[in-house]
Structures are given as C-alpha cells and as structure tokens.
Design a protein around this motif. Structure first.
Motif, short mmCIF file in Angstrom:
data_model
loop_
_atom_site.label_atom_id
_atom_site.label_comp_id
_atom_site.label_asym_id
_atom_site.label_seq_id
_atom_site.Cartn_x
_atom_site.Cartn_y
_atom_site.Cartn_z
N LEU A 108 48.67 40.11 37.20
CA LEU A 108 48.94 38.82 36.57
C LEU A 108 49.04 38.95 35.05
O LEU A 108 49.93 38.39 34.42
CB LEU A 108 47.84 37.82 36.93
N VAL A 109 48.10 39.69 34.47
CA VAL A 109 48.10 39.88 33.01
C VAL A 109 49.37 40.60 32.58
O VAL A 109 50.03 40.21 31.60
CB VAL A 109 46.85 40.67 32.56
N GLN A 110 49.72 41.65 33.31
CA GLN A 110 50.93 42.41 32.99
C GLN A 110 52.18 41.53 33.05
O GLN A 110 53.09 41.66 32.23
CB GLN A 110 51.08 43.59 33.95
N SER A 111 52.21 40.60 34.02
CA SER A 111 53.39 39.73 34.17
C SER A 111 53.56 38.79 32.99
O SER A 111 54.64 38.24 32.77
CB SER A 111 53.28 38.92 35.47
N LEU A 112 52.46 38.62 32.21
CA LEU A 112 52.51 37.74 31.03
C LEU A 112 52.75 38.52 29.74
O LEU A 112 52.63 37.97 28.65
CB LEU A 112 51.21 36.94 30.94
N GLY A 113 53.07 39.80 29.89
CA GLY A 113 53.47 40.59 28.73
C GLY A 113 52.36 41.27 27.96
O GLY A 113 52.56 41.70 26.83
N VAL A 114 51.18 41.36 28.58
CA VAL A 114 50.05 42.03 27.93
C VAL A 114 49.62 43.21 28.78
O VAL A 114 49.53 43.11 30.01
CB VAL A 114 48.86 41.06 27.74
N ASN A 115 49.35 44.35 28.16
CA ASN A 115 48.92 45.54 28.89
C ASN A 115 47.45 45.43 29.28
O ASN A 115 46.58 45.22 28.43
CB ASN A 115 49.12 46.80 28.05
N ALA A 116 47.19 45.55 30.57
CA ALA A 116 45.82 45.46 31.08
C ALA A 116 45.49 46.73 31.86
O ALA A 116 46.37 47.39 32.40
CB ALA A 116 45.67 44.24 31.99
N VAL A 117 44.20 47.06 31.91
CA VAL A 117 43.72 48.20 32.70
C VAL A 117 42.53 47.74 33.52
O VAL A 117 41.56 47.19 32.98
CB VAL A 117 43.31 49.38 31.79
N GLY A 118 42.61 47.95 34.83
CA GLY A 118 41.50 47.62 35.71
C GLY A 118 40.56 48.81 35.85
O GLY A 118 41.01 49.92 36.14
N VAL A 119 39.28 48.58 35.61
CA VAL A 119 38.30 49.66 35.74
C VAL A 119 37.15 49.19 36.62
O VAL A 119 36.82 48.00 36.68
CB VAL A 119 37.76 50.12 34.37
N SER A 120 36.53 50.14 37.29
CA SER A 120 35.32 49.89 38.05
C SER A 120 34.13 50.28 37.17
O SER A 120 34.27 51.07 36.23
CB SER A 120 35.33 50.75 39.32
N GLY A 121 32.98 49.71 37.48
CA GLY A 121 31.77 50.11 36.76
C GLY A 121 31.43 51.57 36.97
O GLY A 121 30.60 52.15 36.25
N LYS A 122 32.10 52.21 37.95
CA LYS A 122 31.89 53.64 38.20
C LYS A 122 32.67 54.49 37.20
O LYS A 122 32.30 55.64 36.94
CB LYS A 122 32.34 53.98 39.62
N ASP A 123 33.74 53.94 36.65
CA ASP A 123 34.61 54.72 35.75
C ASP A 123 33.92 54.98 34.42
O ASP A 123 33.42 54.06 33.76
CB ASP A 123 35.92 53.96 35.50
N GLY A 124 33.91 56.26 34.03
CA GLY A 124 33.32 56.62 32.75
C GLY A 124 31.84 56.33 32.66
O GLY A 124 31.29 56.24 31.56
#
Length: 298
Positions: A120-136
C-alpha cells in the motif's frame, strides 16, 4: 448572479483549504525530521477503506518531512486463519495461548499483513521496507507468563537494537515492523503489538508514539462522555492508572503510554483509528482529537 454565487462558494472552499494548510504549517516545521512511531491495529486494520486512509496519512507524514515507523498488529487476522486451519483460538487473561503450530500460523499471517502494508505504501509513491523483529536482532524477547501460567510462544521484549530501523530511516525508507522476536535460543515468539511499538519508540527516542485503537481516547469514566481527557502528564497518567477508574484493555495500553514517556518519548497519543484521517487531525490541528500523554505537566 448564479454564476457569481458559485464562484464565491468555490473561492470560500479554496480559502478554507488554505486555512487548514496554514494551521498545519507550524506543526510541519516543529516535527520536521522527527521520528513518529504509529502502532496500527484494531478495527482500522479490518476495514479496507480505513486501512487505505491510515496508510495515506502515514505516507503524507513522510512526504512532509516526518520520519514515520509503522508497528502493526494482526490479532483478528491470526484468529481468522487459526480457525481456517481447524485450530481453536485459546486465550488466558486476554493473551493468546501460542503453541508451536499457532506460532507458525501467526508468523505467516503477520508477514502477510506486513507485506500488504508495504504494498500500500509503495502504491502511494513512498519506498517502504517490511521487517520482522527477528531481522537484525531488532526485538530480543523472553518467554512471557500470564499470572504464572505458561502461554507458549508469547514474548516479552527485553531489549531493542534499533540499528536496522535507523539505517532504513537514514536511507529515506518507511519501515513497517512485524511484532515477532527471538529469545537467547533463537526461538520465535509472538509479541503484543502495543508492547513492541512502545519498545521501538523508546529505543528510537521517538518524538511521538501514536496508538490507533477502537476508542476515542481515555475517559475518567468510560460511561460518561463528558469525562474525556484530552491531555495528561506522565505523572497524572500514573495517578489515573492507580485510581481504579481505568479498566479492561485500557490498563495495559495506558501502562505502555507511561512507560514510553518515562523512557524518552516526548508524547504518546491514543486515537480512534476508526475516524478517517485521525492521525492528521491529531497532529496538524491545534486541539487534536485523542488523548495525549506528555512528559511535562499538562
């Protein structure tokens, strides 16, 4: 004459829009480049119209200079999928009992929700990244007990490593965080989204933490509309929490608000996520529409 009246009405409408923008200007200036964590859950997630408008609000915050971070829940969706696969949802003191199979379903559902929000965020022209609390190593947890009862793979956040989120914000991405963490043995745990949002906001030293809920905010008496509280200091919030007036699901939520303010977040807002554009109305208007818990005396 009719054409002139229409022109005047049109001009009035444009001027009203300009007034709204001018009212928002000092808030845009004040919070430019500041981090705001949005805990997104409840009914606002289950309605497609509300979901799209919440994401539009957050995207607008990003485009006018804020640094938003979304931490989302997904409890209702998890319950739906647990039922779909023939499992029976089980709760103890309001907390989902999460055995190994339920945890597997929960993680799959939360990741599905996460990528849907990114889309949804990407469709509005903003770059988003989904992360899990496990990442990093974002969310390190330990097993959470409910009144001494083992409720399975439900985690309590013990530490947050915000490096990944800070790097994403620095690179101009909008992070979308899935509330799953790992313990010292690298086992996976489901984390209450309110707890995760509070922990992330403290670690990032966020300017604001906004909880999108299913109620308008905090009432001294939930049955009395006139007892609505629009602003509290952290100290006043603690007194209210200990007064016995607050009950139900608001107790842990208010506790999280107090914890966040005491942990370095400047203000925490409780908003009714069912109201269209609630975030914008709260942040960009003088009165706001929810309850704000702030560091200083109210």
């Amino acid at each position: 004459m009719e054409g002139q009246a229409l022109a005047e009405d049109k001009m009035k409408e444009v001027q009203e829009k300009a007034s709204v923008l001018i009212e928002a200007l000092p808030y845009i200036q004040k919070f430019n480049r500041k981090i705001i964590v949005v805990k997104y859950g409840g009914s606002a997630m289950t309605s497609e119209n509300l979901r799209e408008n919440v994401i539009k609000d957050v995207t607008l915050l990003k485009l006018v200079g804020f640094k938003p971070v979304i931490v989302h829940g997904g409890g209702k969706e998890i319950s739906r999928w647990v039922g779909k696969v023939g499992m029976e949802p089980n709760f103890v003191n309001g907390l989902r009992v999460t055995d190994e199979e339920t945890m597997e379903v929960a993680e799959m559902v939360l990741n599905k929700v996460n990528k849907g929000l990114v889309q949804l965020v990407q469709s509005l022209g903003v770059n988003a990244v989904g992360v899990s609390g496990k990442d990093g190593g974002l969310l390190k947890v330990k097993k959470k007990y409910s009144d001494g009862k083992d409720i399975g793979y439900v985690g309590e956040v013990v530490s947050v490593d915000p490096t990944l989120i800070e790097d994403l914000l620095e690179k101009d991405f909008l992070p979308v965080v899935c509330p799953v963490g790992m313990d010292d043995n690298f086992d996976t745990y489901n984390v209450n989204a309110d707890d995760a949002a509070c922990a992330v906001a403290k670690a990032l030293k966020a300017e604001k933490l906004a909880f999108l809920t299913d109620i308008k905010g905090i009432y001294k008496d939930i049955n009395d509309e006139n007892s609505f509280i629009s602003r509290l200091s952290g100290k006043e919030a603690e007194e209210l929490l200990n007064s016995g007036f607050i009950g139900g699901g608001m107790i842990p939520k208010l506790g999280n608000c107090i914890d966040a303010v005491n942990g370095g977040v400047n203000s925490v807002i409780i908003l009714d996520g069912r109201i269209l554009h609630c975030l914008l109305l709260e942040i960009f208007t003088e009165k706001g529409i929810g309850t704000a818990i702030v560091k200083e005396e109210a």
